[in-house]
Design an enzyme around this catalytic site. Sequence first.
Site, mmCIF file in Angstrom:
data_model
loop_
_atom_site.group_PDB
_atom_site.id
_atom_site.type_symbol
_atom_site.label_atom_id
_atom_site.label_comp_id
_atom_site.label_asym_id
_atom_site.label_seq_id
_atom_site.Cartn_x
_atom_site.Cartn_y
_atom_site.Cartn_z
ATOM 1 N N GLN A 1 30.105 -1.670 -17.719
ATOM 2 C CA GLN A 1 30.268 -0.360 -17.071
ATOM 3 C C GLN A 1 30.221 0.787 -18.082
ATOM 4 O OE1 GLN A 1 30.163 0.005 -13.895
ATOM 5 N NE2 GLN A 1 30.509 -2.101 -13.229
ATOM 6 N N ASP B 1 33.255 -5.970 -23.277
ATOM 7 C CA ASP B 1 32.475 -6.088 -22.043
ATOM 8 C C ASP B 1 31.941 -4.682 -21.742
ATOM 9 O OD1 ASP B 1 31.612 -5.970 -19.432
ATOM 10 O OD2 ASP B 1 33.300 -7.061 -18.584
ATOM 11 N N LYS C 1 22.609 -2.862 -14.143
ATOM 12 C CA LYS C 1 23.501 -1.715 -13.947
ATOM 13 C C LYS C 1 22.990 -0.495 -14.717
ATOM 14 C CE LYS C 1 27.452 -4.775 -13.438
ATOM 15 N NZ LYS C 1 27.957 -4.757 -12.076
ATOM 16 N N CYS D 1 35.931 -8.194 -7.980
ATOM 17 C CA CYS D 1 35.987 -9.266 -8.992
ATOM 18 C C CYS D 1 37.076 -8.990 -10.027
ATOM 19 C CB CYS D 1 34.649 -9.455 -9.706
ATOM 20 S SG CYS D 1 33.321 -9.884 -8.600
ATOM 21 N N HIS E 1 37.265 -7.649 -15.368
ATOM 22 C CA HIS E 1 36.399 -8.278 -14.361
ATOM 23 C C HIS E 1 36.504 -9.793 -14.566
ATOM 24 C CE1 HIS E 1 32.538 -9.543 -12.589
ATOM 25 N NE2 HIS E 1 32.489 -8.383 -11.983
HETATM 26 N N1 PMP Z 1 32.059 -6.883 -16.378
HETATM 27 C C1 PMP Z 1 32.191 -5.767 -15.646
HETATM 28 C C2 PMP Z 1 33.172 -4.715 -16.104
HETATM 29 C C3 PMP Z 1 31.420 -5.595 -14.503
HETATM 30 O O1 PMP Z 1 31.537 -4.486 -13.784
HETATM 31 C C4 PMP Z 1 30.502 -6.607 -14.125
HETATM 32 C C5 PMP Z 1 29.668 -6.478 -12.877
HETATM 33 N N2 PMP Z 1 30.333 -5.946 -11.777
HETATM 34 C C6 PMP Z 1 30.401 -7.734 -14.929
HETATM 35 C C7 PMP Z 1 31.193 -7.843 -16.047
HETATM 36 C C8 PMP Z 1 29.463 -8.858 -14.597
HETATM 37 O O2 PMP Z 1 28.153 -8.418 -14.614
HETATM 38 P P1 PMP Z 1 26.996 -9.378 -14.024
HETATM 39 O O3 PMP Z 1 27.421 -9.760 -12.646
HETATM 40 O O4 PMP Z 1 25.785 -8.489 -14.023
HETATM 41 O O5 PMP Z 1 26.870 -10.540 -14.938
#
Ligand code: PMP
Length: 415
Positions: free
Chosen positions: A203, A200, A226, A366, A123
Amino acid sequence: MDSTLTKLMRDFPILDQKVNDEHLVYLDNAATAQRPNQVIEALTHFYQTDNANVHRGVHTLAERATADYEAARRKMQKFINAAEPEEVIFTKGCTDGLNLVASTYGEANVSAGDEIVISIMEHHSNLIPWQQLAIRKGATLKYIHLTDDGELDLDEATQLITDKTKIVAVAHASNVMGTVNPIKQLAKLAHQHGAIFVGDGAQAVPHMPVDVQDLDVDFYAFSGHKMMGPTGIGILYGKRELLEAMPPYQFGGEMIGFVHQQESTWAELPYKFEAGTQNIAGAVGLGAAADYLTQIGMTAVQAHEQAIVNYLLPKLEAMDGLTVYGPQDPAKHTGVIAFNLEELHPHDVATALDMEGVAVRAGHHCAQPLMEYLGLTATARASFYLYNTQADADRLLTALQETKEFFNHGSREAK
Ligand code: PMP
């Protein structure tokens, strides 16, 4: 639907509504989950009874708010099995946590000629902070690519991670392909070369049991929203010795020991990294989300989502004109499934599904370098959570079938 799930559905009134005259099927959980009443009530209760700033006052409300905030930290510590509450830092979310590590540990420990290793499935939140750090420092950013089945190429990882590597940062689970990455193995590999490992967990933490000590990760970031907590709150886990050696991220109130005119000292962990008034209610709400998930049990949450994937994935893979990205084996898949329908733009697919009451996401998620690597610009993505059912999977399948027929019919008529 089994009785536990029926009871659980009552906790999510938002799911009991019609969208475009159809009963809502919410399959955008990878973007954000829904909150149960218990989390909403924890927020309301905090604001109605305990609200005050923390760690500052000696009055009763300030003491209660501080106790609530610190209780939430201990809940999160237990949830990911961190050794100590001091290793659990409240952040704005996963993005904030990863930026914190890049801007503090990264700034202090990466120099010209060093290497940072990430994966092509990251991401942007676990990519741009390292990319920009590498640019600032004259370091090199290297990517682990994928096997044909959408898994990390571990042979390549073994070659890329060397004594030049200072940081390895990889997602525990992909937000696009649903791949679960062997981060325990990657952390071990990083450590063998004197590098640190940053996970990270955005997920992963909401969907499976996570034990940061067992994984032996050095840092691990995730978001509250999440996992059914509020937005604007998240956790950064870090090993004590690393956090202690790092410079602060932001400067201001709460994070200081003493402030003199020309110099300052810093507060103890975890406050050194919590500058300014924090999202106190958010932390309390996140603690309530952890309670909710703990009561159900993360093993049960994972098994529930796995059963849906076992049912759905082969059916999607067998659907004519539909391509699924990521592992073909349901056992290697989380409840995040990216796909495209032949000749249709994923935004059109998502709009057509919404007409049937099925909420999915479409876009690059993203993860533009991943899209580029896969030769795509965008995909549709359905993502499941503990309140989704096999009937929801069937609704998706039927809506996809209808979408296909609608567009095929339309294109035939146009000819
Ligand atoms: N890493 C991953 C794998 C994600 O799926 C996301 C959110 N889609 C993020 C980081 C970023 O999370 P946040 O926008 O809540 O900071």
